[in-house]
Enzyme design. Structure first.
Site, short mmCIF file in Angstrom:
data_model
loop_
_atom_site.label_atom_id
_atom_site.label_comp_id
_atom_site.label_asym_id
_atom_site.label_seq_id
_atom_site.Cartn_x
_atom_site.Cartn_y
_atom_site.Cartn_z
N GLU A 1 0.90 -1.18 0.00
CA GLU A 1 0.00 0.00 0.00
C GLU A 1 0.92 1.21 0.00
O GLU A 1 1.48 1.56 1.04
CB GLU A 1 -0.86 0.01 1.27
CG GLU A 1 -1.74 -1.20 1.46
CD GLU A 1 -2.99 -1.15 0.63
OE1 GLU A 1 -3.16 -0.22 -0.20
OE2 GLU A 1 -3.82 -2.06 0.77
N CYS B 1 -2.28 9.01 2.64
CA CYS B 1 -2.04 8.50 1.29
C CYS B 1 -3.22 8.81 0.39
O CYS B 1 -3.05 9.10 -0.79
CB CYS B 1 -1.77 7.01 1.34
SG CYS B 1 -3.05 6.09 2.18
#
Ligand code: NAP
Length: 455
Positions: free
Chosen positions: A228, A262
């Site tokens: 990720e 993010c």
């Protein structure tokens, strides 16, 4: 980077930790390995009871855990409290759903009976970032533990007290001592851990270089990874959008976690018809945000997590300006106080070929772009190495369908904020990584999907 707590609000070094030696790591891996052999035989009911207990511990002590996070990485205390509560939610979610997600699935074939059955892999390494220091870990740990795996955590070096608190919560909840252990180690010690035969797979949330490094070491050992990584998510606003709601959401989408998420909206792609109005409103709303002590309940934006992040962000803004971008508000670190404070900043007129136009800005900086129509919006949204999430605003059903179909990202949110939710899979494409966390897809990443055929 030394393993230490440095308060980003005051720049004070509060505590330094000595990294584990190879012998200490070996001892912990031996415990993880031996625990797995027993732990894999425990029932779903037992694991669910432990995980529900972890949820209770989290909720009971939410202020204490929130304070540790805010002290180590500077997120506003109200967000830190919400993060602890979200961890309790994901524990309860998997405690309830895992037995169903991992139940045998019967398939009709030429056998008298054939089915798919799910089995744990063993010791899984999680390398985690500091930005959501509790949430990132629980969204790995809850499904991994329910599936019968055991976890070892290498947390970011600037959140060691979070890392120790996480291990303690899972211990207190009743899981066997080797089911989840924190390894206080530096990034350079990770390679040896993934190469160890007792470790079967790994997940990493963080930057591209870190992901590439872990995945290549794991690849050499033929071990599965989930990555990720970063993103520079678009936030597209088309002419038909509900502008008031879009601007209000844009503020949260960019500023959540002091801009260090993010899935924060980083590139605002605006249809020409609404661009001026949107920009004016965004400036007003950014200027109304309170930057200050993250321990204070009314603070919207605290400091950036480390001095290196502040320096990097400042450098990116300066590089953009040298390339021709204009600063509408903000644009330099707040030098009137200690700590890593950077104000809400808006950049516009960013040349598309400038070195920073395709980079991730990890802080409270919004990049504004103007487009003529939906084609240009989609082209610009996709013209980036990343593909994590996208938020797109329109009330036109045809436009909505095109955005869903043509945007290259792991998630598209129409008229809403990109967010993680235990019920929906989470992850990226392109250089934002691969694999999924959360939901049924997340729990299936670290299991042996075993085919069973019986005559
Ligand atoms: P980072 O430097 O990559 O750190 C993340 C973790 O990886 C830390 O535990 C770090 O340890 C470790 N690490 C660093 N280099 C490594 C290496 N060569 N081998 C093994 N481990 C290594 O990330 P960051 O810059 O602090 O975090 C921000 C990034 O994470 C952003 O790009 C953000 O978008 C991304 N992120 C992605 C998601 C997502 O779900 N997609 C969520 C949150 C954040 P040390 O601290 O000891 O260096």
């Amino acid at each position: 980077m030394a393993i230490s707590t440095i308060n980003p609000t005051t720049a004070e070094k509060l505590k330094v930790f000595t990294p584990l030696t190879s012998a200490e790591i070996d001892k912990k891996l031996a415990l993880a390995d031996s625990t797995f052999k027993q732990y894999r035989k425990t029932s779903f009911a037992q694991r669910s009871a432990w995980l529900n207990r972890a949820a209770e511990i989290l909720e009971k002590n939410k202020l204490e855990y929130a304070r540790i996070m805010t002290t180590e990485m500077g997120k506003p205390i109200k967000s830190a409290i919400a993060e602890v509560q979200k961890c309790a939610l994901v524990c309860r979610y998997y405690a309830e759903k895992a037995p169903k997600f991992l139940a045998d699935v019967s398939v009709a074939t030429d056998a008298s009976e054939s089915f798919v059955s799910y089995h744990p892999l063993g010791v899984i390494l999680a390398v985690m970032p500091w930005n959501f220091p509790f949430w990132q870990v629980f969204r790995f740990a809850a499904p991994a533990l329910m599936a019968g795996n055991v976890g070892i955590l290498k947390h970011a070096s600037n959140v060691p007290q979070c890392a120790l608190a996480l291990e303690d919560i899972i211990q207190q909840a009743g899981f066997p001592p080797g089911a989840f252990q924190t390894l206080l180690i530096g990034a350079e010690q990770v390679k040896a851990v993934i190469e160890d035969d007792r470790v079967k797979a790994a997940t990493l949330t963080g930057s591209e270089p870190a992901g590439a490094s872990l995945a290549s070491a794991a690849g050499k050992q033929i071990k599965k990874t989930v990555l990720e990584l970063g993103g520079s998510d678009p936030f597209i606003v088309l002419e038909s959008a509900d502008l008031e709601s879009a601007v209000a959401t844009a503020v949260t989408a960019r500023m959540l976690n002091n801009g260090q998420s993010c899935i924060a909206a980083k590139r605002f792609i605006l249809a020409e018809a609404i661009a001026d109005e949107f920009t004016e409103e965004l400036i007003t709303k950014f200027q109304a945000l309170k930057v200050g002590d993250p321990m204070s309940e009314d603070t919207d934006i605290g400091p950036l997590a480390t001095s290196a992040i502040l320096t990097d962000l400042d450098q990116q803004v300066q590089t953009s300006v040298q390339a021709g971008a204009k600063i509408l508000i903000g644009g330099k670190p707040l030098s009137d106080r200690p700590g890593n404070f950077y104000p809400p900043t808006i950049l516009t007129d960013i040349p598309l070929d400038s070195p920073t136009a395709k980079e991730e800005f990890f802080g409270p900086v919004a990049l504004l772009f103007r487009v003529k129509n939906i084609d240009e919006a989609i082209e610009l949204a996709n013209d980036i190495p990343f593909g994590l999430g996208a938020s797109a605003w329109t009330t036109n059903p045809q436009e909505r369908d095109r955005l869903i179909k043509d945007i290259e990202a792991g998630a598209v949110f129409i008229n809403g904020l990109v967010k993680s939710d235990p019920r929906l899979p989470f992850g990226g494409i392109k250089r934002s990584g691969y694999g999924r966390e959360l939901s049924i897809q997340g729990i299936h990443e670290f299991v042996n999907i075993k085919t069973v055929w019986i005559k």
